[in-house]
Scaffold this active site. Structure first.
Site, mmCIF file in Angstrom:
data_model
loop_
_atom_site.group_PDB
_atom_site.id
_atom_site.type_symbol
_atom_site.label_atom_id
_atom_site.label_comp_id
_atom_site.label_asym_id
_atom_site.label_seq_id
_atom_site.Cartn_x
_atom_site.Cartn_y
_atom_site.Cartn_z
ATOM 1 N N GLY A 96 0.816 -1.213 0.000
ATOM 2 C CA GLY A 96 0.000 0.000 0.000
ATOM 3 C C GLY A 96 0.844 1.256 0.000
ATOM 4 N N GLY A 102 0.558 5.615 0.930
ATOM 5 C CA GLY A 102 -0.189 6.725 1.500
ATOM 6 C C GLY A 102 0.431 8.041 1.103
ATOM 7 C CB VAL A 130 2.285 0.053 3.871
ATOM 8 C CG1 VAL A 130 2.169 -1.096 4.871
ATOM 9 C CG2 VAL A 130 1.862 1.358 4.528
ATOM 10 C CG ASP A 141 -7.658 10.685 7.593
ATOM 11 O OD1 ASP A 141 -8.701 11.132 7.072
ATOM 12 O OD2 ASP A 141 -6.699 10.265 6.927
#
Length: 639
Positions: free
Chosen positions: A18, A20, A25, A135
């Site tokens: 992943g 961001g 990640v 968030d």
């Protein structure tokens, strides 16, 4: 990061899982503890930024304080070859975002409520430790293969006990799920997470977000000012109790929301229990019937039995009696129909005989005056609608139907639309906000950002609003602009140039080129300097002053140029002044200070635009002549 690389000699990178905004990640293998972990590595462009690195490290410290089955655990933090990283629990499963996409519409009620209850358990634990996530969104909610829900990415979590972690006015988070206070740039609290979780539940149960728009600012404004559409319109399976819980979690005012994640969960559990009971009641009311070899059919119970034919007895069906009853019914119907037709005819005949009048023009009239005018003609005033109109005074008629001059029977209605006057609103206080925040707040209140004026201000940080016009609390028509003055920070200082010995015109050019302005001009008789030469200046050359400051000059003149001696130790000078054309009126005074003291030799007198005065002034010995305009010294002559 290359696959196979071993971070700090311990964590072997296996796969990118992943990305961001600030980090990437990876799935990795911990060689020491022989387990799979997730590694979050700060992106290269942020590694050189100390603020970003500090925020990244604070994420690790914040998350490491938490230990809960519904929060992704943090195991380690470190740095390798200048790369900062966090080692976290690896969750095998998928995000809530992926889970929601799989349904392609509303999620089943019990499943959605079950997921949110686990989110609230995790938030309750974080809030009790002074941490606000800030968030909450589908991307940050992970669901493991065994159904466990975990909150991830405390990357912008704020320790509520450490005010320096997040500044007020910095909007952090995803705008689709942001709370009204975050959209305004205010400090986020645990109730901000509750709002975002409410938005999440709304989306899960309806298959759509409560607010959408063109651009982030448009969505943020809706979070601040608009009410969401009732979710039951999109999904009737949502119970009224569950809908009320969603609305309460999404209240604009944090004080009206659930005060804790625990309180929100309790309301959802009550709604969940009511839903399960309702579902059970439906199942109890279902009767299964069928016979061997036939398809099974379901029927609803009907209270009180059904409607069918009465028992006819042994005699069977009596045809003669039925025919007689039918004839009676038809006869009654004919009589009633005749009576109704006759009544309609008489009413129509009377209506046609009613007098007609011309409808008067009542547009622009006060509603009470319009009522009186219509009543005089035996017409009725019927208010069809009321609306804001800045061009028509309040309680005055905007329009009418039928139009003036139309013929109408007496006692008819004239439909009127009445003005509520201009749609006024109270100007909010945006002093201290940046331009983006001010725009959101003003637009939410119904106004627009007008002209942007920039000025230096030593007390207000650069980019923040110093003041605005109209000021806060003023009543203003909706849609009107509000002019904002934005600080440029402290004014840069400028060294005053040396203009002594220069001709006045040259000195003026040098001073203005330096970003300064000419102040008071004093003319003095001098034998040492040629006429029109600068003899002295204030402030002196080299003094550091703010941009736009005034520099006073003393300019030489001669006795011959100003006046002539009288032979008795005195001199006479001709002093003149003219009111500028752009000024309507000014009060002018001329004073003398000499051997005989101080005295007024002209005025006070009011002169209009373009008018002038020429005054012969006599001075005994050395002295000074001053011209005062509207109470301020305009020019002085040392003689």
């Amino acid at each position: 990061m290359d696959i196979g690389y071993v971070l700090s000699g311990r964590y072997e990178i296996e796969e990118l899982v992943g990305e961001g905004g600030m980090s990437t990640v990876y799935r990795a293998y911990d060689r020491v503890l022989a387990r799979t972990v997730a590694i979050k590595i700060l992106r290269d462009q942020f590694s050189a930024n100390e603020a970003s690195k500090g925020r990244f490290r604070k994420e690790a410290l914040s998350a490491a304080r938490l230990s809960h089955p519904n929060i992704v655990g943090v195991f380690d933090v470190g740095s390798d070859r200048g790369l900062d990283y966090i080692v976290m629990e690896f969750v095998a499963g998928r995000s809530l975002e992926q889970e929601m996409k799989g349904f392609r519409g509303p999620m089943p009620v019990l499943k959605a409520v079950g997921i949110v209850n686990q989110i609230l358990d995790g938030l309750w634990h974080a809030h009790s430790h002074g941490l606000v996530h800030r968030d909450i969104k589908p991307h940050n909610i992970l669901i493991s293969s065994d159904g466990r829900v975990k909150i991830a990415d405390f990357g912008i979590a704020r320790a509520s006990s450490e005010a320096d972690l997040t500044q007020t006015g910095m909007v952090v988070g995803t705008v689709n799920y942001t709370s009204p206070e975050q959209a305004k740039g205010d400090v986020a609290t645990n109730k901000s997470d509750i709002y975002s979780t409410g938005v999440l539940l709304y989306e899960m149960l309806t298959g759509k977000l409560p607010f959408t728009g063109e651009g982030q600012v448009a969505v943020a404004i809706k979070h601040i000012s608009e009410k969401p559409s009732p979710p039951r319109r999109a999904n009737p399976a949502i119970s009224p109790m569950l809908e009320r819980a969603i609305f309460k979690s999404m209240e604009k005012d944090p004080a009206r929301r659930f005060q804790s994640a625990e309180e929100f969960k309790a309301a959802l559990m009550l709604a969940e229990g009511a839903y399960i009971k309702r579902d059970a009641d439906v199942k109890d009311d279902t009767i299964v019937s069928g016979a061997a070899g036939s398809a099974t059919k379901t029927f609803r119970k009907v209270e009180g039995g059904g409607i069918g034919m009465k028992d006819r007895g042994k005699g069977g069906y009596d045809q003669k009696k039925a025919l007689r009853n039918l004839i009676i019914l038809v006869s009654v119907f004919v009589l009633v129909a005749s009576a109704v037709a006759g009544g309609i005819y008489l009413a129509w005949d009377r209506w046609m005989d009613v007098d007609e009048v011309k409808v008067p023009d009542v547009v622009g009239m006060n509603i009470e005056d319009a009522r009186v005018r219509l009543k005089e003609l035996k017409l009725n005033a019927a208010i069809e609608d009321s609306r804001y109109d800045k061009s028509v005074p309040a309680d005055s008629v905007i329009s009418q139907v039928p139009a003036a001059g139309t013929s109408r029977k007496v006692n008819s209605d004239v439909e009127l639309v009445v003005s509520l006057g201009p749609d006024l609103g109270t100007v909010p206080d945006v002093i201290g906000k940046d331009l983006r925040e001010a725009g959101i707040i003003l637009e939410a209140a119904g106004f627009t950002v007008g002209e942007n004026v920039f000025e230096y201000d030593p007390a207000v940080p650069e980019g923040k609003i110093v003041r605005h016009d109209p000021p806060a609390g003023s009543m203003l028509d909706k849609g009107m602009p509000v002019t904002v003055v934005i600080s440029q920070g402290p004014s840069p200082t400028i060294a005053v140039p040396d203009v002594i010995g220069f001709d006045y015109k040259e000195a003026e050019s040098l001073i203005k080129a330096a970003g300064l302005n000419i102040g008071l001009i004093i003319e003095a008789v001098s034998e040492a300097y040629p006429k029109g030469t600068v003899m002295a200046q204030t402030p002196v050359a080299g003094t550091e002053v703010d941009s736009g400051s005034l520099v006073d000059l003393k300019v030489s003149t001669t006795a011959q140029s100003m006046g002539a001696g009288s032979g008795d130790g005195s001199k006479k000078f001709e002093i003149s002044y003219t009111v500028p054309k752009e000024t309507w009126i000014q009060e002018v005074v001329m004073k003398v200070n000499d051997t005989y003291g101080s005295r007024i030799v002209f005025g006070p007198k009011s002169l209009k635009s373009g008018e002038g005065v020429v005054q012969m002034v006599e001075v005994f010995g050395s002295g000074r002549i001053e011209v005062w305009v509207d109470g301020s010294l305009y020019k002085a002559y040392d003689v």
